[in-house]
Design an enzyme around this catalytic site. Sequence first.
Site, PDB file in Angstrom:
ATOM      1  N   GLU A 120       0.766  -1.343  -0.187  1.00  0.00           N
ATOM      2  CA  GLU A 120      -0.302   0.536   0.319  1.00  0.00           C
ATOM      3  C   GLU A 120       0.901   1.235  -0.144  1.00  0.00           C
ATOM      4  O   GLU A 120       0.816   1.895   1.508  1.00  0.00           O
ATOM      5  CB  GLU A 120      -1.382  -0.270   1.125  1.00  0.00           C
ATOM      6  CG  GLU A 120      -1.504  -0.777   0.817  1.00  0.00           C
ATOM      7  CD  GLU A 120      -3.273  -1.352   1.604  1.00  0.00           C
ATOM      8  OE1 GLU A 120      -3.273  -0.244   2.898  1.00  0.00           O
ATOM      9  OE2 GLU A 120      -3.815  -1.881   1.486  1.00  0.00           O
ATOM     10  N   GLU A 159      -4.779  -8.130  -0.142  1.00  0.00           N
ATOM     11  CA  GLU A 159      -5.442  -8.796   0.248  1.00  0.00           C
ATOM     12  C   GLU A 159      -6.816  -8.056  -0.241  1.00  0.00           C
ATOM     13  O   GLU A 159      -7.268  -7.483  -1.027  1.00  0.00           O
ATOM     14  CB  GLU A 159      -5.225  -7.278   1.203  1.00  0.00           C
ATOM     15  CG  GLU A 159      -4.288  -7.517   1.733  1.00  0.00           C
ATOM     16  CD  GLU A 159      -3.358  -6.243   2.794  1.00  0.00           C
ATOM     17  OE1 GLU A 159      -4.094  -5.766   3.398  1.00  0.00           O
ATOM     18  OE2 GLU A 159      -1.950  -5.787   2.931  1.00  0.00           O
TER      19      GLU A 159
END
Length: 493
Positions: free
Chosen positions: A177, A300
């Site tokens: 991220e 994810e």
Amino acid sequence: AQQPVTIQIGKSTDSVQISKHIYGHFAEHLGRCIYDGLYVGEDNKTIPNTEGVRNDIIAALKELNIPNLRWPGGCFADTYHWKDGVGPQEDRPTIVNRWWGGTTEDNSFGTHNFLNLCEELGAEPYLSANVGSGTVQELIDWMQYTNHDGVSPMADWRRENGREEPWDVKYWGVGNETWGCGGNMTAEYYVDIYRKYATFMSDWNNTGGVYRIASGASEDDYHWTETLMKNVPHSLMDAVALHDYAVFDWNAKGPSVNFDEEIYFKSMEQALRMEEYVTKHVAIMDKYDPEGRVDLFVDEWGGWYDAEPEVQNGVLYQQNTIRDVMIAGTVLNTFNNHAKRVKMANLAQMVNVLQAVILTDEEKMIKTPTYHVMNMYKVHQDAMLLPSKIENNSQFRGLPAISVSASKGVDDTVHISLVNIDSKEQRTVEVNVADLDIKNLTAQILTSEKLQDHNSFNDPEKVVPGEFKDFKLRKGVLSIDIPAHSLIVLEGK
Ligand code: AHR
């Protein structure tokens, strides 16, 4: 009465294999996932363990055939310095988990523990490297430590620390991220950072090679994927990631158990968006990489709720209900159906965190409803995708009620996984399987009376799969009555 939903399932035409890695997992240093979760410490005399990892968890994961495990984060990865987690315990510094609860960890679970666990499970490790607060040198040292067979500073250090053979780690994430907790970068800035890291990454003669995975977009951030695909030479990038949680409002995610009909609907609305996101990210990848060299890894995914007072049991600990069965079943069908480009996915997270497959409470361990979905769907691992088309789906408040995917295994066994997300109504589904040579069928169902039903430490088997017989096969048409909020996997031989 509702019209039956009709589905066509064809022969496998273009040889798309459903990678077993779609059934991957994720374990972060977060809440009670590692410490007081899967890892209880080697000195623990009450809970049977292997090198500190609970034996009951190892057995449960082996049953799932977990193909890979991503570690150590998540956001934690961009704060983690792997050298602090190897060598004698007394020399290891502590680390404050600044993203998750501010707990101080003693670095007792490190690279050796993780890679030995993967070896024990027969799972490929997926190491997520620190880009946000780390260095290129730190990453290439880690790769040398885990993968180099010859004489080198890191391989020698590994041997000193008790491990002769390299582990041959194939999957390496370059930051996590990076648009958020991994550094708040722009896509354009990350492209240059990524190119630099990827240039120095080496397989150190790992026979399986290495996979360099770029930190990817969140949900519908198509600009992120486009910027990477356009500006990173594909020879430097083996996969691009995507993160998507079934969250309808990040400021009010709703409870994990005591949710109402409206919250259920909103969760499913968001979960089903995975189909749209994957389709659109794949379209961008097809544009820049028509040969399909770069894979999409949804590393994810899962449901994420607010902690409820009665289940406050560590950061991001949540219960797991029939809603989670619906999320897992529909999302995994999406991944199967996009198996041409989606080559890996990692459910967040494995133990005691988010949509976990396992929950623990001291010496007790339970399998959640999502565990049972992963167990029922494992038949799709490495099987050949059978194209399925729903011709007239019926609606659940404007959402498609039925979701399907199908595959054929090496022994020609056909598996069809079906989900009816409607909270109240059953659906009759007619599946045309005339193209498949099916003579005998058996089926399993996962459902429960209420959407909120879940397994608890007092009632660990409230939600478990059962035999299902409510179907008929006549003249190549399989007619099934799928109860409300239920998931079915049929096996045809
Ligand atoms: O899985 C929990 C967190 O969700 C991860 O640390 C992060 O990558 C994502 O935002």
